[in-house]
Each structure stands twice: as structure tokens, then as C-alpha cells.
Design an enzyme around this catalytic site. Structure first.
Site, PDB file in Angstrom:
ATOM      1  N   LYS A 129      34.557  41.938  32.926  1.00 10.25           N
ATOM      2  CA  LYS A 129      35.056  42.862  33.948  1.00 10.25           C
ATOM      3  C   LYS A 129      34.273  44.168  33.837  1.00 10.25           C
ATOM      4  O   LYS A 129      34.100  44.696  32.733  1.00 10.25           O
ATOM      5  CB  LYS A 129      36.553  43.098  33.738  1.00 10.25           C
ATOM      6  CG  LYS A 129      37.211  43.950  34.814  1.00 10.25           C
ATOM      7  CD  LYS A 129      38.710  44.097  34.539  1.00 10.25           C
ATOM      8  CE  LYS A 129      39.430  44.872  35.618  1.00 10.25           C
ATOM      9  NZ  LYS A 129      40.870  45.016  35.332  1.00 10.25           N
TER      10      LYS A 129
ATOM     11  N   SER B  27      43.760  43.706  39.214  1.00 11.83           N
ATOM     12  CA  SER B  27      42.460  44.244  39.518  1.00 11.83           C
ATOM     13  C   SER B  27      41.299  43.403  38.970  1.00 11.83           C
ATOM     14  O   SER B  27      40.156  43.605  39.387  1.00 11.83           O
ATOM     15  CB  SER B  27      42.344  45.668  38.955  1.00 11.83           C
ATOM     16  OG  SER B  27      42.465  45.657  37.546  1.00 11.83           O
TER      17      SER B  27
ATOM     18  N   SER C 120      46.965  43.067  35.684  1.00 10.75           N
ATOM     19  CA  SER C 120      45.630  42.781  36.216  1.00 10.75           C
ATOM     20  C   SER C 120      44.903  41.589  35.615  1.00 10.75           C
ATOM     21  O   SER C 120      43.863  41.205  36.135  1.00 10.75           O
ATOM     22  CB  SER C 120      44.742  44.003  36.085  1.00 10.75           C
ATOM     23  OG  SER C 120      45.031  44.888  37.121  1.00 10.75           O
TER      24      SER C 120
HETATM   25  N1  GLN Z   1      48.231  46.516  40.211  1.00 16.79           N
HETATM   26  C1  GLN Z   1      48.600  47.435  39.186  1.00 16.79           C
HETATM   27  C2  GLN Z   1      48.055  48.797  39.521  1.00 16.79           C
HETATM   28  O1  GLN Z   1      47.495  48.933  40.533  1.00 16.79           O
HETATM   29  C3  GLN Z   1      48.112  46.963  37.850  1.00 16.79           C
HETATM   30  C4  GLN Z   1      46.657  47.147  37.694  1.00 16.79           C
HETATM   31  C5  GLN Z   1      46.180  46.785  36.317  1.00 16.79           C
HETATM   32  O2  GLN Z   1      46.830  46.078  35.560  1.00 16.79           O
HETATM   33  N2  GLN Z   1      45.037  47.334  35.978  1.00 16.79           N
HETATM   34  O3  GLN Z   1      48.162  49.718  38.792  1.00 16.79           O
END
Ligand code: GLN
Length: 485
Positions: free
Chosen positions: A78, A153, A177
Site C-alpha cells: 500500500k 482505503s 481499511s
Molecule cells: N473508512 C475509514 C476512514 O475513512 C477507515 C479508513 C482506514 O481504516 N484507514 O477513516
């Protein structure tokens, strides 16, 4: 044999038996990436030359008799983890030309274990999002249906694993994410306990929530990667000095006597019926395999979302202050320093990142700090205590990962609240600092994957992975592949 479907375990077996070389399989992956990435957009940066050099070095190490756990295995990363000499954007235009001079600790450990880095995968900017639509580098498409999102994400990592563009990938999980995109792409996603894997070199989002996790084709592969990246790190004072288990060795297929709790608050109105039934069937499967199932209650579940959306943006607003046009990354010169800050951040950050910075700054401002931030921290403690009490009664908690299967690209972008709801079932795990995993447990009528979430006590990755692996020994959901032209 098509090399791209190889799991880590199979790749290592084949490499060890000299059925193929690392250079050979790395080439095949790179060719497939160049074929499919123009449509899927799973990778932001493909590491062609360097990957082949790493593969060559791995083959040389094998010839000398080396046998490290990831030696010669092609993986993806990532693009929020710092990689020495390899561009790291965090999905943001503000870091478009940023090339780190050092490796994140997790990356260094992968390198030492012999992994080959195919490239850096797409993500929501600074890991803020649930669909990878917030990326500064275009949306990633779900390999199961290219009109749909892969989740986020870590959507690029999930799509890359699902489309066989790597053997496995690293992701990060602040509120879901790793698990949510794993569920929407039909793969396995492990979010380890906070502190289990060093955050050093991970570009920070919410520092008290961020974890480095694994997206893989099987729970066994996730266990292999975890044993490599886990462990205390002097460069991260929140990494914890508990011994790292030999996770793959602990996967003995037995779950007899394991107590599984099913929280009633995780089955809510408005959920897609096919998700509910697939998750219930997955839990029933675990019962037939010898686990005991018990309904439990986690009454504060409904406040996890508002608590998370105070704490995560608050921490993000502080963490993102460093992108100021002075230290590194984009710089848009202004008339004076303040003007330079404003112009750089105005041009470099996307809309969602700006929204979070404003939310977080507001929640931390004098006069609101006690009412919002402190109160959210207190409720967070209650959520954590509820999990601790639940784990007095059960070993593992089972639930859905997401309320629906993958949604259409564009469907939720204009409605942040709807987007935030995609993570209702994953956020509590981060607030409590415990571990969780998403494993495939079915498909809906449109042939979109459904995930089953298992959550374990802090530092109990062994039981989590053992049950996920045992489930995958008995089922074949994780082996289904999307049809890609
Ligand atoms: N969707 C969540 C957010 O927008 C979690 C994102 C994540 O785990 N990085 O914060």
C-alpha cells in the site's frame, strides 16, 4: 500452471523445489500488471526494474541455501508505507514526487525476509475513505465488477490480490481499511492488534488507531506475513514487547471447544439480506466444525462511528500539519510563509482530506475539546471495556464486515455519512485496539463477495488465524476468482 494464482505457501514450495525461479514468476506478474492495471488501477507505481533485481537477488540467495519465509515471493505494498528509493504518495498529490530515503520497519522486515516488491498500490488519500475514490491517482476498480468500488482505503492492495496481480499485499487499517476492502474483493484481510506491527514509516493518519495489516489469498498466507512483520521496534514506542508467535505453525486446523460470540448489535436494519444470511451460514459452519456459538451484546456499538469520526480526524489534523510546503512534498510559493502554507495545502490536498482536517481542528479547538474530543475518548474506553467483558465469556467474536457488498463507483461520493457507514462493523475493533480478520463466506446474487469478520482479544492473533484457516480448510469461497479479460 499460471503462476499468478500462487499463494505465498505455494510460491515458496515451488521456489524451494526449483520448479520455477523468482525471476520467472516476477516477470509473469509484471506482465499481468501491465495488461490489467490500465483498467483496474490497482497500482499507482509499478516497480519493474527493481522488482526484477530483487528477484534475481532472491534466486541467488536460494542458490546459496537461504530459506527465509518470503524469499523470492512477489508482493505489493500500500502506497502509504515508506519504501526506500521507491516513490511513496499516500494517494495524495501533495506527495506526488516524494521518494523516501528509508524503509518503514515493516518494509525492512519484508526486504530482509526476501520479498520482491512489485509496486505500490492505490488508496484513498492518506487512507481516508472506504472506496479508494478519494485517491489523487484515480479510482481502483473492483475485479469482480469493474463498475464497482473495491472498498478502501486499501482498495488497490485488495484489488491486486483478488486479480492475481501479486501473491499478497500489505495494507493499513485505521477503521477497517484492510478488512472492508478484503470483504468487498473476496480475499482474506488481517488487521493485527494495535502495537503488534511497528508503525514506524507508515505515513500517519490516526496514530492511536493505525495498524499495518495483510491482504492475502488465504489465512495461512496472512499468518506467514504476520510472523515476518510483527514485533517490537525501538523506532515505534507504541509497538509492544510481547513475543511473536510462529503463526503458521499454530494453524493446526482444530477449533473444537472454541467459544464464538455473535453480537446482536452487528445485525441491523437496512443490511443487505444476502450479507446477513451468508454471515449466519458462515457462523453455522463454524459450529459444525466444533465451536460453540453464543449470542452476546456489545451495547455501545452504535456510538463507535461518531466516536471514531471525532478521534480519527482530530489525530489526522495534527498529523497532516507536517505537509506544509517546507519540509518535503509539494510547494506552491506564496507571498509569505502563511500564504505558502495555504496555497500548498489548498492545491495538494483533496476534498475529503480537507474535510477531515477541518473536523479534527474544530474538535480540538479551545472550548470544544472537552465537549468533543475528551468525551469521545471516554466513550472509546467504554467500548474497549465492553469488548474485554465479552472476551471473558467467548474466545472470538463473529460478525459481518460490511452492511452491503461492493457499491457502484460514484454511488456514495457525494454523501460522506453514507460512505462512513460502510465501516460501522469494522471501526469498533480499532477503537478497542484488538485484532480482526475478514474471510470470504459467500456471494450475493450479482456474484459479489461477502466477508465474515472474526475479532480476537488483543495479541490473540493465534486463535484468530487458526479459526480462519480451519474455516478455509472446510470451505472454498476464498478460492473463487473473478473473471478478468
Ligand atoms: N473508512 C475509514 C476512514 O475513512 C477507515 C479508513 C482506514 O481504516 N484507514 O477513516
Amino acid at each position: 500452471m499460471t503462476f499468478c494464482t500462487l499463494t505465498i505457501q505455494q510460491a515458496r514450495e515451488g521456489l524451494r523445489a526449483r520448479q520455477f525461479s523468482s525471476v520467472e514468476i516476477t516477470r509473469v506478474f509484471l506482465t499481468r500488471i501491465h495488461e490489467l492495471n490500465p483498467t483496474l488501477n490497482a497500482y499507482i507505481t509499478v516497480n519493474d526494474d527493481e522488482a526484477l533485481a530483487q528477484a534475481l537477488a532472491a534466486d541467488a540467495r536460494m542458490a546459496r541455501g537461504d530459506d527465509t519465509p518470503l524469499l523470492g515471493v512477489p508482493i505489493a505494498i500500500k502506497d502509504v508505507l515508506s519504501t526506500r528509493g521507491l516513490r511513496t504518495t499516500a494517494g495524495s498529490r501533495i506527495l506526488e514526487n516524494y521518494v523516501p530515503t528509508w524503509d518503514a520497519t515493516s518494509i525492512k522486515r519484508l526486504r530482509d525476509a526476501g520479498a520482491v516488491f512489485l509496486g505500490k498500490t492505490n488508496l484513498d488519500e492518506f487512507a481516508m475513505g472506504s472506496s479508494t475514490e478519494n485517491s489523487g491517482y484515480g479510482v481502483t476498480r473492483n475485479p469482480w465488477d469493474q463498475t464497482r468500488v473495491p472498498g478502501g482505503s486499501s482498495g488497490g492492495s485488495a484489488a491486486a490480490v483478488a486479480a492475481d496481480l501479486c501473491c499478497a499485499a500489505l495494507g493499513t487499517d485505521t477503521g477497517g481499511s484492510v478488512r472492508q476492502p478484503a470483504a468487498l474483493c473476496g480475499i482474506t484481510g488481517l488487521k493485527d492488534t494495535y502495537g503488534r506491527v511497528s508503525r514506524n514509516g507508515l505515513i500517519a493518519y490516526g496514530s492511536s488507531l493505525d495498524t499495518v495489516g495483510v491482504l492475502a489469498k488465504t489465512a495461512r498466507d496472512a499468518a506467514i506475513v504476520l510472523s515476518v512483520i510483527a514485533g517490537c521496534d525501538p523506532l515505534d514506542s507504541t509497538s509492544v514487547d510481547t513475543p511473536v508467535a510462529d503463526y503458521p505453525a499454530a494453524l493446526n486446523g482444530s477449533i473444537a471447544g472454541l467459544r464464538i460470540g455473535v453480537p446482536r448489535e452487528y445485525f441491523i436494519d437496512g443490511m443487505q439480506a444476502e450479507v446477513t444470511s451468508a454471515v449466519r451460514a458462515g457462523i453455522e459452519q463454524l459450529r459444525q466444525m466444533g465451536a460453540t456459538i453464543k449470542e452476546i451484546s456489545l451495547p455501545s456499538t452504535h456510538v463507535a462511528l461518531p466516536v471514531y469520526y471525532l478521534i480519527a480526524p482530530a489525530e489526522a489534523s495534527a498529523n497532516l500539519a507536517r505537509f506544509d510546503g517546507v519540509r518535503y512534498g509539494l510547494r506552491v510559493p506564496g507571498n509569505d510563509l502563511i500564504d505558502t502554507y495555504g496555497k500548498t495545502r489548498g492545491a495538494g490536498f483533496g476534498a475529503e482530506v480537507k474535510r477531515r482536517i477541518m473536523l479534527g481542528t474544530y474538535a480540538l479547538s479551545a472550548g470544544y475539546y472537552d465537549a468533543y474530543y475528551i468525551r469521545a475518548q471516554k466513550v472509546r474506553t467504554l467500548i474497549k471495556q465492553e469488548f474485554e467483558r465479552a472476551f471473558d465469556e467467548v474466545d472470538i467474536i463473529a460478525s459481518p464486515v460490511t452492511p452491503t457488498t461492493a457499491f457502484k463507483i460514484g454511488e456514495k461520493v457525494d454523501d460522506p455519512i453514507q460512505m462512513y457507514l460502510a465501516d460501522v462493523f469494522t471501526l469498533p475493533c480499532n477503537l478497542a485496539g484488538i485484532c480482526g480478520i475478514s474471510i470470504p463466506c459467500g456471494f450475493d446474487a450479482a456474484n459479489l463477495p461477502i466477508g465474515l469478520q472474526l475479532m480476537g482479544k488483543a495479541f490473540d492473533e493465534i486463535n484468530l488465524l487458526r479459526i480462519a484457516d480451519a474455516y478455509q480448510n472446510e470451505t472454498s469461497w476464498h478460492m473463487r476468482k473473478p473473471v478478468l479479460s
